[in-house]
Design an enzyme around this catalytic site. Structure first.
Site, PDB file in Angstrom:
ATOM      1  N   ASP A  90      50.950  50.671  40.757  1.00  0.00           N
ATOM      2  CA  ASP A  90      49.962  50.481  39.693  1.00  0.00           C
ATOM      3  C   ASP A  90      50.670  49.798  38.532  1.00  0.00           C
ATOM      4  O   ASP A  90      51.462  50.436  37.818  1.00  0.00           O
ATOM      5  CB  ASP A  90      49.418  51.860  39.283  1.00  0.00           C
ATOM      6  CG  ASP A  90      48.440  51.774  38.126  1.00  0.00           C
ATOM      7  OD1 ASP A  90      48.297  50.688  37.525  1.00  0.00           O
ATOM      8  OD2 ASP A  90      47.825  52.810  37.812  1.00  0.00           O
ATOM      9  N   ASN A 126      49.509  38.384  38.396  1.00  0.00           N
ATOM     10  CA  ASN A 126      48.114  38.060  38.712  1.00  0.00           C
ATOM     11  C   ASN A 126      47.159  39.233  38.501  1.00  0.00           C
ATOM     12  O   ASN A 126      46.018  39.030  38.110  1.00  0.00           O
ATOM     13  CB  ASN A 126      48.031  37.586  40.169  1.00  0.00           C
ATOM     14  CG  ASN A 126      46.590  37.576  40.671  1.00  0.00           C
ATOM     15  OD1 ASN A 126      45.814  36.679  40.362  1.00  0.00           O
ATOM     16  ND2 ASN A 126      46.216  38.604  41.427  1.00  0.00           N
ATOM     17  N   TYR A 169      39.191  42.159  27.169  1.00  0.00           N
ATOM     18  CA  TYR A 169      39.681  41.157  28.132  1.00  0.00           C
ATOM     19  C   TYR A 169      40.230  39.944  27.380  1.00  0.00           C
ATOM     20  O   TYR A 169      41.326  39.452  27.680  1.00  0.00           O
ATOM     21  CB  TYR A 169      38.529  40.747  29.057  1.00  0.00           C
ATOM     22  CG  TYR A 169      38.911  39.814  30.191  1.00  0.00           C
ATOM     23  CD1 TYR A 169      39.555  40.293  31.328  1.00  0.00           C
ATOM     24  CD2 TYR A 169      38.618  38.449  30.132  1.00  0.00           C
ATOM     25  CE1 TYR A 169      39.896  39.441  32.375  1.00  0.00           C
ATOM     26  CE2 TYR A 169      38.950  37.590  31.172  1.00  0.00           C
ATOM     27  CZ  TYR A 169      39.586  38.099  32.292  1.00  0.00           C
ATOM     28  OH  TYR A 169      39.923  37.259  33.331  1.00  0.00           O
TER      29      TYR A 169
END
Ligand SMILES: NC(=O)c1ccc[n+]([C@@H]2O[C@H](COP(=O)([O-])OP(=O)(O)OC[C@H]3O[C@@H](n4cnc5c(N)ncnc54)[C@H](O)[C@@H]3O)[C@@H](O)[C@H]2O)c1
Length: 255
Positions: free
Chosen positions: A63, A90, A156
């Site tokens: 994780d 990524n 985000y």
């Protein structure tokens, strides 16, 4: 083949853009560590396709939203492939919420995966390269939202904007170690992260109108650029963002 003899760690390569990057780098000759958080089946599938190409591959669960896990991932990846040359940050998540409704928990979880993860993965990777006396490449998958506001996705945008400045800073700090650092900023790419968008014609039609090249991107559109940035063809590129968006970001017209 441009990546023969190189080894890459691609975070979140069990599906989507990360999977395409892992496969493209293997096609170019690289050994690849396939990382996943929960989708073991997808990671095994990526790994088996890489081995069918005759390349080295390993699957490592971690994780990347937890710093200790990120450090372990770099350590185990270098051991599994007997060295590492390329890190592709990524793995990423997104969560929709109006700014006034963003919870501390959701904000933190997103920043942990999208920004803190890449930060400490890059740190461990750079330390490994420095100790080993070898050059390397760091490639971050950011987004057009490292530049472009995206209402209802504030955390985000914060994470991808942060990734832009992290890349610019590390490009300078790590240049003397022979490490280049660059971002790829995808536009709308057809992957599981935006399945809801792709399957709703009412959402898709206005988006397509904003893309001058007239199509949604495919994971391979991004993967080919990542393989290029990892290759010697990109030796003199560092501190740059390459936008892969069919022209979306700078599209403007008057009716
Ligand atoms: N699809 C797009 O339109 C688009 C556009 C711009 C940027 N991006 C970025 O591209 C990257 C890949 O996204 P995608 O479109 O392939 O989405 P996706 O949801 O298909 O893939 C995300 C990947 O991240 C991994 N991941 C998530 N949390 C993780 C964690 N805590 N630890 C390890 N791995 C974790 C998942 O396992 C998965 O493999 C993301 O950083 C995303 O922000 C995507």
């Amino acid at each position: 083949m441009t990546l023969s003899g190189k080894n890459a760690l691609v975070t979140g390569s069990d599906q989507g853009i990360g999977q395409a990057i892992a496969l493209e780098m293997a096609r170019e000759g690289a050994g690849v560590v396939v990382n996943y958080r929960a989708n073991r089946e997808g990671a095994e599938e990526t790994c088996s396709q890489i081995r069918q190409m005759g390349r080295k591959a390993a699957v490592i669960q971690a994780d990347v939203g937890q710093v200790a896990e990120s450090k372990r991932l770099v350590r185990e990846s270098a051991a599994a492939l007997n060295g590492l040359d390329i890190l592709v940050n990524n793995a990423g998540i997104e969560k929709r919420a109006p700014f006034l409704e963003v919870t501390e928990e959701d904000y933190q979880a997103l920043l942990d995966v999208n920004l803190t993860g890449p930060f400490f993965l890059s740190q461990s990777f750079a330390q490994f390269l420095k100790d080993a006396g070898r050059p390397g490449r760091i490639i971050n998958i950011s987004s057009v939202h490292e530049e472009l506001p995206f209402p209802h996705f504030a955390p985000y945008c914060v994470s991808k904007g942060g990734l832009k400045m992290m890349m610019r800073d590390l490009a300078i700090e790590l240049a003397s170690c022979g490490i280049t650092v660059n971002n790829i900023a995808p536009g709308a790419i057809e992957t599981p992260i935006n399945r809801h968008l792709m399957s709703d014609p009412k959402l898709l039609a206005p988006l397509l109108k904003n893309i001058p090249l007239g199509r949604i991107g495919q994971p391979e559109d991004v993967a080919r650029v990542a393989a290029f940035l990892a290759s010697s063809g990109a030796d003199y590129i560092t501190g740059a963002t390459i936008v892969v968006d069919g022209g979306l970001l700078w599209n403007y017209s008057e009716q």
